[in-house]
Each structure stands twice: as C-alpha cells, then as structure tokens.
Design a protein around this motif. Structure first.
Motif, PDB file in Angstrom:
ATOM      1  N   GLY A   1       6.736  -0.497 -17.564  1.00  0.00           N
ATOM      2  CA  GLY A   1       6.188  -1.088 -16.347  1.00  0.00           C
ATOM      3  C   GLY A   1       5.316  -2.295 -16.663  1.00  0.00           C
ATOM      4  O   GLY A   1       4.504  -2.256 -17.575  1.00  0.00           O
TER       5      GLY A   1
ATOM      6  N   ARG B   1       4.703  -3.640  -5.565  1.00  0.00           N
ATOM      7  CA  ARG B   1       5.371  -4.388  -6.637  1.00  0.00           C
ATOM      8  C   ARG B   1       6.773  -3.855  -6.878  1.00  0.00           C
ATOM      9  O   ARG B   1       7.725  -4.604  -7.055  1.00  0.00           O
ATOM     10  CB  ARG B   1       4.548  -4.280  -7.936  1.00  0.00           C
ATOM     11  CG  ARG B   1       5.233  -4.958  -9.130  1.00  0.00           C
ATOM     12  CD  ARG B   1       4.665  -4.535 -10.459  1.00  0.00           C
ATOM     13  NE  ARG B   1       5.029  -3.153 -10.751  1.00  0.00           N
ATOM     14  CZ  ARG B   1       4.443  -2.414 -11.678  1.00  0.00           C
ATOM     15  NH1 ARG B   1       3.454  -2.900 -12.390  1.00  0.00           N
ATOM     16  NH2 ARG B   1       4.819  -1.175 -11.877  1.00  0.00           N
ATOM     17  N   ASP B   2       6.921  -2.533  -6.879  1.00  0.00           N
ATOM     18  CA  ASP B   2       8.193  -1.900  -7.189  1.00  0.00           C
ATOM     19  C   ASP B   2       9.111  -1.759  -5.974  1.00  0.00           C
ATOM     20  O   ASP B   2      10.176  -1.156  -6.064  1.00  0.00           O
ATOM     21  CB  ASP B   2       7.953  -0.524  -7.824  1.00  0.00           C
ATOM     22  CG  ASP B   2       7.258  -0.636  -9.175  1.00  0.00           C
ATOM     23  OD1 ASP B   2       7.174  -1.755  -9.728  1.00  0.00           O
ATOM     24  OD2 ASP B   2       6.780   0.401  -9.683  1.00  0.00           O
TER      25      ASP B   2
ATOM     26  N   GLU C   1       8.721  -0.020  -3.219  1.00  0.00           N
ATOM     27  CA  GLU C   1       8.732   1.289  -2.575  1.00  0.00           C
ATOM     28  C   GLU C   1       8.105   1.240  -1.182  1.00  0.00           C
ATOM     29  O   GLU C   1       8.303   2.139  -0.384  1.00  0.00           O
ATOM     30  CB  GLU C   1       7.977   2.309  -3.439  1.00  0.00           C
ATOM     31  CG  GLU C   1       8.647   2.565  -4.774  1.00  0.00           C
ATOM     32  CD  GLU C   1       7.829   3.466  -5.675  1.00  0.00           C
ATOM     33  OE1 GLU C   1       6.915   4.163  -5.180  1.00  0.00           O
ATOM     34  OE2 GLU C   1       8.102   3.480  -6.889  1.00  0.00           O
TER      35      GLU C   1
ATOM     36  N   ARG D   1       1.095  -0.941  -6.995  1.00  0.00           N
ATOM     37  CA  ARG D   1       2.301  -0.672  -7.777  1.00  0.00           C
ATOM     38  C   ARG D   1       3.489  -0.421  -6.860  1.00  0.00           C
ATOM     39  O   ARG D   1       4.591  -0.917  -7.093  1.00  0.00           O
ATOM     40  CB  ARG D   1       2.098   0.528  -8.710  1.00  0.00           C
ATOM     41  CG  ARG D   1       3.330   0.759  -9.610  1.00  0.00           C
ATOM     42  CD  ARG D   1       3.512   2.189 -10.062  1.00  0.00           C
ATOM     43  NE  ARG D   1       3.607   3.175  -9.019  1.00  0.00           N
ATOM     44  CZ  ARG D   1       4.717   3.463  -8.324  1.00  0.00           C
ATOM     45  NH1 ARG D   1       5.829   2.792  -8.511  1.00  0.00           N
ATOM     46  NH2 ARG D   1       4.714   4.406  -7.405  1.00  0.00           N
ATOM     47  N   GLN D   2       3.278   0.346  -5.799  1.00  0.00           N
ATOM     48  CA  GLN D   2       4.364   0.650  -4.870  1.00  0.00           C
ATOM     49  C   GLN D   2       4.886  -0.615  -4.201  1.00  0.00           C
ATOM     50  O   GLN D   2       6.091  -0.775  -4.034  1.00  0.00           O
ATOM     51  CB  GLN D   2       3.896   1.659  -3.823  1.00  0.00           C
ATOM     52  CG  GLN D   2       3.707   3.047  -4.383  1.00  0.00           C
ATOM     53  CD  GLN D   2       3.113   4.013  -3.376  1.00  0.00           C
ATOM     54  OE1 GLN D   2       2.650   3.626  -2.301  1.00  0.00           O
ATOM     55  NE2 GLN D   2       3.107   5.288  -3.723  1.00  0.00           N
TER      56      GLN D   2
END
Length: 157
Positions: free
Chosen positions: A45, A140-141, A143, A137-138
């Motif tokens: 990551g 960025r990814d 989600e 993070r969510q």
C-alpha cells in the motif's frame, strides 16, 4: 482539462504538545501514514496523501475552540456545549476555576499551565486519528465515493 481542480487533499490539523504521550502517539501515527505504506501491515500500500498541519505547544484560540465545540456537540442536544471537554483531569492541572467557564478563560488557563489541556486536540482521540486515516485510505482505494464537496458545480462540471 480542469480535472486537477477537483481533487483536494484532506486537511488534518493537530494541536500537539511534546510532553503528552497521547499527543506523541497521534502525531507519530499521522507522520507514519504520510511516509510509509498504509495500512502499516500491508507493504504494497502506498502512503496516504493529506496535508498535515502541526500546531506545537500552542493552544487553539477561543474562536477555534468554539468552532471545534460545534463539531463535537450532538446535533439534537439542547444543553450548552461543555468547554470542560478540553480540560484535563491530570493532577498537575490544578487551578481550574471560574476562568474555565468561557473559551477565552480556557485559552488563558492553558497559556498559564499547559497541563490543564487535553493534548492532542482534534476531533477524536488516537482512535479518532485511526478512523480519519482509514477514511482517507478508503477514498484513495476507491472504496468510498468522492464527497460532493470535491465535485465542482457550474461551468466545469
């Protein structure tokens, strides 16, 4: 052509005090998320991208405290915001008097004795920092969908 205007980095501000263990831990967590793979156990990551503002050893202003209170007061609450939420129960924080009944009083008190303040200050605690980082993070990814705030309205949409 103007797609670069749509993406704004999340902003995280922390009022930090170097003698406070929770403040040290929260700041380390934030800095590691910027420079190391995130989440920490996942080596593939990439680091998170956000703007980190560290305000060191200086308490927030009275206006900033009032603004922060609007974020932590439940929306349906009829009780006035509790300024005491910013004050520590630490034994070295003696001298909590009538000064602490106003935002200006709390700022004055913290300037005299930094131990009376709950460091670090941001909405949440160390677990709150983890939740903020996880939300970033969510995004960025992929989600979670982008907030409407990031979607311009008008000519370029």
């Amino acid at each position: 052509m103007f797609s670069g205007f749509k993406r704004l980095l999340p902003q995280i501000s922390i009022f930090h005090h170097p003698s406070s263990p929770p403040s040290i831990q929260a700041l380390a967590l934030l800095r590691n998320a910027l420079s190391s793979p995130y989440p920490p156990g996942k080596k593939s990551g990439p680091p998170l991208e956000f703007d980190l503002e560290v305000v060191e050893t200086k308490p927030p202003t009275a206006d900033q405290l009032k603004t922060i209170l609007t974020y932590i007061t439940p929306p349906k609450s009829t009780a006035p915001p509790a300024l005491s939420a910013f004050l520590s129960a630490h034994p070295a924080s003696s001298g909590l008097g009538e000064q602490s009944q106003s935002a200006k009083g709390i700022v004055s008190l913290v300037e005299q004795n930094p131990n009376v303040f709950k460091w670090p200050l941001f909405v949440g605690d160390v677990e709150g920092v983890k939740q903020i980082l996880e939300a970033i993070r969510q995004r960025r990814d992929g989600e979670v969908k982008q907030d409407e705030v990031d979607q311009p309205k008008g000519w370029f949409s």
